[in-house]
Design a protein around this motif. Structure first.
Motif, PDB file in Angstrom:
ATOM      1  N   ALA A 188     -17.093   1.720   5.989  1.00  0.00           N
ATOM      2  CA  ALA A 188     -17.919   2.383   4.985  1.00  0.00           C
ATOM      3  C   ALA A 188     -19.080   3.126   5.608  1.00  0.00           C
ATOM      4  CB  ALA A 188     -18.424   1.341   3.987  1.00  0.00           C
ATOM      5  N   ASP A 224      -4.597   5.347   5.266  1.00  0.00           N
ATOM      6  CA  ASP A 224      -5.258   4.331   4.448  1.00  0.00           C
ATOM      7  C   ASP A 224      -6.766   4.529   4.551  1.00  0.00           C
ATOM      8  OD1 ASP A 224      -6.180   2.098   3.138  1.00  0.00           O
ATOM      9  OD2 ASP A 224      -4.697   0.744   4.011  1.00  0.00           O
ATOM     10  N   LEU A 225      -7.336   5.236   3.573  1.00  0.00           N
ATOM     11  CA  LEU A 225      -8.772   5.527   3.604  1.00  0.00           C
ATOM     12  C   LEU A 225      -9.607   4.265   3.473  1.00  0.00           C
ATOM     13  CD1 LEU A 225      -8.874   8.757   1.393  1.00  0.00           C
ATOM     14  CD2 LEU A 225      -8.674   8.558   3.880  1.00  0.00           C
ATOM     15  N   ARG A 226      -9.026   3.220   2.919  1.00  0.00           N
ATOM     16  CA  ARG A 226      -9.757   1.959   2.789  1.00  0.00           C
ATOM     17  C   ARG A 226      -9.945   1.271   4.131  1.00  0.00           C
ATOM     18  NH1 ARG A 226      -5.634  -0.090  -1.667  1.00  0.00           N
ATOM     19  NH2 ARG A 226      -4.335   0.877  -0.070  1.00  0.00           N
ATOM     20  N   ALA A 227      -9.177   1.704   5.131  1.00  0.00           N
ATOM     21  CA  ALA A 227      -9.289   1.081   6.446  1.00  0.00           C
ATOM     22  C   ALA A 227     -10.456   1.644   7.242  1.00  0.00           C
ATOM     23  CB  ALA A 227      -7.994   1.289   7.241  1.00  0.00           C
ATOM     24  N   THR A 267      -2.701   2.732   8.668  1.00  0.00           N
ATOM     25  CA  THR A 267      -3.951   2.299   9.275  1.00  0.00           C
ATOM     26  C   THR A 267      -3.974   2.765  10.731  1.00  0.00           C
ATOM     27  OG1 THR A 267      -2.969   0.224  10.004  1.00  0.00           O
ATOM     28  CG2 THR A 267      -4.011   0.244   7.818  1.00  0.00           C
ATOM     29  N   ARG A 293      -8.594  14.982  -2.888  1.00  0.00           N
ATOM     30  CA  ARG A 293      -9.669  14.172  -2.303  1.00  0.00           C
ATOM     31  C   ARG A 293     -10.784  15.044  -1.711  1.00  0.00           C
ATOM     32  NH1 ARG A 293      -6.780  11.445  -4.894  1.00  0.00           N
ATOM     33  NH2 ARG A 293      -5.321   9.829  -4.159  1.00  0.00           N
ATOM     34  N   THR A 338       0.826  -1.214   0.000  1.00  0.00           N
ATOM     35  CA  THR A 338       0.000   0.000   0.000  1.00  0.00           C
ATOM     36  C   THR A 338       0.857   1.260   0.000  1.00  0.00           C
ATOM     37  OG1 THR A 338      -0.101   0.151   2.425  1.00  0.00           O
ATOM     38  CG2 THR A 338      -1.769  -1.216   1.347  1.00  0.00           C
TER      39      THR A 338
END
Length: 291
Positions: free
Chosen positions: A98, A92-95, A55, A168, A50
């Motif tokens: 949602a 890490d925006l995916r962490a 995270t 972003r 990544t």
């Protein structure tokens, strides 16, 4: 990227002993810590897939490591770097869950920033040992601020610095406006943050963001050489000097002079201060012990 060629790659501590203090969770391998026999702690972000995005778990490991290095008398300098081809691509925006935005209540964002990115940057700024960033690739967003919070910044020729937030639709965090304005002034800081353009290493050096650019192949050697010099120095005097410099732009002359006098008073009681004077009188190099 391996900045500790004299050590095993499995998180050893001083004298080659295993270091299990980084974390006991399943994600402990997100951070590697090496401690060399000469008092240099090497902290390596270890999520190369990544580009070492941060995270919450990795952030907590980093805070622990900087706090520990600050308090450990055996550590006299710290090097921070990244594994693989990147230094740190930011948070890490995916962490993030949602559903977080929909369940958010007033105050949640403030608490998240204070306890997260700001706490991490504060741990670097407040570390009592000199910290060198060895930027081996992309440093974006929070990753850029993590590098710029370090006392000295060495960058490989392949390194890039990016204020990614505007891309972003976000406001910079992790003390970005605070750090950049003090390093390059308000106009340059706005240029970097408003446009989000990538700066290569040579441009970053020209802007005054970093100390020096080195060839990629020389980054590890140069970083450890600088760290060795710092680790051989008067550790308490360096800590007090760091404190004075970090506070200098936030105080008036009277307060700065008072802080300087207080730092001198504290340092005068150290063994290294006495050794420095004795070595001068005896016309030899000082042997500082960090005490």
């Amino acid at each position: 990227m391996n900045l500790s060629p004299r050590e095993s790659p499995s998180r050893p501590s001083g004298h080659g002993k295993p270091d299990d203090s980084v974390a006991s969770t399943g994600s402990a391998e997100s951070l590697i810590r090496h401690t060399t026999d000469n008092g240099v702690a090497v902290i390596t972000l270890n999520r190369p897939h990544t580009l070492n995005a941060i995270t919450p778990d990795l952030r907590e490991h980093l805070v622990v490591e900087f706090t520990r290095s600050s308090a450990d008398p055996a550590v006299r300098a710290v090097v921070l770097t990244g594994a693989g081809r990147g230094f740190c691509s930011g948070a890490d925006l995916r962490a993030a869950p949602a559903a977080a935005a929909s369940s958010r209540v007033p105050g949640d964002v403030t608490r998240t920033i204070r306890e997260g990115a700001q706490r991490l940057i504060g741990a670097v700024l407040d570390c009592e040992k000199p910290v060198i960033a060895a930027v081996n690739g992309t440093a974006a967003g929070l990753g850029a601020h993590l590098a710029l919070a370090c006392d000295l910044v060495l960058a490989a020729e392949s390194a890039r610095f990016i204020e990614i937030f505007v891309r972003r639709g976000l406001v910079p965090d992790g003390g970005g406006a605070f750090l950049l304005t003090r390093l390059v002034g308000p106009q340059r800081a706005k240029e970097l943050m408003f446009f989000g353009d990538a700066l290569d290493a040579s441009e970053a050096e020209r802007f005054g963001l970093i100390n020096r650019v080195v060839a990629d192949a020389e980054l590890a050697r140069t970083s450890l050489a600088w760290a060795d010099r710092l680790a051989a120095g008067p550790t308490r005097a360096l800590a007090l000097t760091k404190q004075l410099v970090n506070a200098s732009l936030e105080t008036d002359r009277a307060a700065a002079f008072a802080a300087e006098a207080a730092a001198q008073e504290i340092n005068a009681t150290t063994e290294d201060a006495a050794e420095g004077v004795i070595a001068f009188v005896e016309r030899r190099g000082p042997d500082f012990r960090g005490r």
